[in-house]
Enzyme design. Structure first.
Site, PDB file in Angstrom:
ATOM      1  N   CYS A   1       0.831  -1.214   0.000  1.00 15.50           N
ATOM      2  CA  CYS A   1       0.000   0.000   0.000  1.00 15.50           C
ATOM      3  C   CYS A   1       0.860   1.256   0.000  1.00 15.50           C
ATOM      4  O   CYS A   1       0.343   2.355  -0.198  1.00 15.50           O
ATOM      5  CB  CYS A   1      -0.892   0.096   1.229  1.00 15.50           C
ATOM      6  SG  CYS A   1      -1.942  -1.293   1.525  1.00 15.50           S
TER       7      CYS A   1
ATOM      8  N   CYS B   1      -3.700   7.702   6.158  1.00 17.09           N
ATOM      9  CA  CYS B   1      -2.439   7.849   6.888  1.00 17.09           C
ATOM     10  C   CYS B   1      -2.703   8.114   8.366  1.00 17.09           C
ATOM     11  O   CYS B   1      -1.984   7.618   9.233  1.00 17.09           O
ATOM     12  CB  CYS B   1      -1.610   9.003   6.312  1.00 17.09           C
ATOM     13  SG  CYS B   1      -1.086   8.726   4.625  1.00 17.09           S
TER      14      CYS B   1
END
Lengths: 401, 124
Positions: B34, B104
């Protein structure tokens, strides 16, 4: 702060001579080329000058040049136009896994319309195999579309050899030469191509103008329907100023090709040498020799591309990356995956593309600073030689959802 | 993509980078596929207070900034308080993140929870 622009594969600044060429066509020479009176006829005549300049740059006949709104439109037209016109003969198309999305997504669209597409793989350098191509050709193959040079890793495909194979089988051959023009010689007669896409803004011309070369006699449907412009093949009032600019840019690009390519190649090799010798755990993506003169593409282990780009931007350097974080998707570049890189490594890619105005000082500044940036980001990273990427795979993948 | 000044500050001069010696709670989340991996180190005292926190992150600017901000925010908190820590707390403190970068901040919150779980597992 001085900016160092190293993303010429994305776009180039318009050459001042080119700007000068185009400006009068916004004001005093504003006529519509389709009009019968003087204002129209004058512009129509000028367009033919630009068409000739483009034709000369790729060794074509001016009657084989059709202006489009972009390189992407040229790719769409070539592929959809050939598919639609020739579907009675067959519905099979051959392309590669590393094409620009303008080609890939068009092929995927045609698959949904009942066409079959073979995506040729590439080797670790990004080159297709001619044997793979020969084996993929079927009785119902109507089109082969393979890019001239790759926009990310710069690999130059064996277009002439591909052209020979395809011509022998009587199949139509299209190449996306958007990245090639102005960097390597492009000669449609020598290369046996039937269709070739090019774009203005990659060769110091403006954005929003491209062209498709269609060899005389190649059966193709129109993409844009409407007026009788472009000899009834591409409707829409001609983008006169930008066509004039594109013509001038193409003329300059072909006149100065040798000089520009030699300059870019010298700096590219300096950059590659500087990076490879001074930074550990780095790989050069693409082919060592069969690559565009201005292209350098690296993968730095243990770090992520966007953080490299941000760090470079802060100190005045513009580059690009195949990292997912720069694309808005979760997947890293399809090109880097196609040359066999694991996703974790592909995320750490950096593409720097040199232009005609890049200097030795620019390259030295980039190398010096890149050494420090890579070192800083690696110190921040939880993965390294002792804790390699494969062991760092994770427990919860829920954070994306 | 547009980052706020706070994000850029936390990316260029991140706080609490590296490994804490004697960390008794370590959590790692994310995957290289990812494009982001976050590892959080916690030093928790006998009263259950987070005395120190640090991070190591493989990822984009937003991932680094989220790690920096998250670690800074949980220092001095009890593990109960830190257990309630949410990704939106990081986003708010950073003055916002672009939509495609919200994950994030999720990663930062998850790494902290993983580090607390690690501490509790070791203790038990």
């Amino acid at each position: 702060m001085k900016r160092i622009y190293l993303d010429h594969a994305a776009t180039t600044p318009v050459d001042p001579t080119v700007v000068e060429t185009m400006l009068p066509f916004f004001t005093e020479n504003f006529g519509n080329p389709s009009s019968v009176y003087t204002e129209g006829r004058t512009v129509k005549k000028s367009l033919e000058v630009a068409r000739l300049q483009i034709a000369k740059a790729i060794n074509a006949d001016p009657r084989e040049i059709y202006f489009t709104g972009s390189g992407s439109e040229a790719d769409n037209w070539a592929i959809k136009g050939i598919a639609m016109k020739n579907q009675a003969k067959g519905k099979h198309i051959i392309t590669t896994t590393i094409e620009h999305h303008a080609v890939l997504h068009t092929c995927e669209y045609l698959e949904k319309q009942g066409f079959e597409v073979t995506y040729l793989p590439v080797d670790e350098f990004g080159l297709i195999s001619l044997d793979d191509l020969k084996n993929a050709i079927r009785k119902d193959t109507i089109l082969v579309t393979i890019m001239f040079a790759n926009n990310e890793i710069g690999t130059i495909e064996p277009i002439k050899e591909i052209g020979e194979i395809v011509k022998e089988k009587g199949i139509i051959f299209h190449t996306d030469a958007v990245q090639a023009l102005g960097n390597v010689p492009v000669d449609v007669k020598d290369l046996n191509v039937d269709l070739l896409s090019i774009s203005g803004h990659k060769i110091y011309g403006p954005k929003g103008i491209g062209a498709l070369f269609i060899r005389k006699g190649v059966p193709i449907d129109n993409l844009i329907h409407g007026g009788a412009q472009e000899r009834k093949k591409r409707a829409g009032t001609e983008n006169t100023a930008e066509i004039m600019a594109f013509g001038k840019a193409a003329e300059l690009a072909s006149e100065n090709l040798e000089k520009n390519a030699a300059h870019m190649k010298e700096l590219r090799d300096l950059l590659i040498k500087g990076v490879m010798e001074n930074i550990p755990q780095v790989r050069l993506n693409g082919h060592p020799e069969k690559r565009l003169p201005g292209n350098a593409n690296f993968c730095f282990d243990y770090i992520e591309g966007e953080s490299i780009l941000l760090s470079l931007d802060i100190i005045g350097i513009a580059g690009s990356s195949g990292s997912a974080c720069t694309s808005g998707s979760l997947d890293p570049s399809h090109v880097l995956l196609a040359i066999g890189l694991p996703a974790g490594v592909a995320h750490g890619s950096l593409r720097l593309t040199i232009g005609n105005h890049t200097t030795v000082e620019d390259i030295n500044y980039v190398v010096e600073n890149l050494i420090q940036i890579i070192d800083r980001l690696r110190k921040m990273s939880p993965i390294n030689a002792e804790c390699p990427i494969d062991d760092a795979v994770f427990e919860k993948a829920s954070h994306h959802h | 993509m547009e980052y706020t000044d706070v994000v850029m500050e936390n990316f260029t001069c991140p706080k609490h980078v590296g490994e804490i010696e004697g960390a008794n709670g370590i959590g790692q989340v994310g995957s290289p596929a990812c494009g982001d991996i976050m590892k959080i180190f916690l030093k928790i005292n006998d009263d259950g207070v987070i005395e120190d926190a640090s991070f190591k992150t493989f990822g984009c600017g937003a991932a680094v900034a989220s790690s920096s901000m998250a670690t800074d925010m949980i220092i001095g908190k009890t593990i109960e308080e830190a257990g309630k820590f949410k990704n939106s707390d990081v986003v708010d403190a950073l003055g916002g993140l672009p939509a495609e970068k919200i994950h994030c901040s999720v990663l930062a919150a998850e790494a902290i929870q993983a580090a607390i779980e690690d501490y509790q597992k070791k203790k038990a």
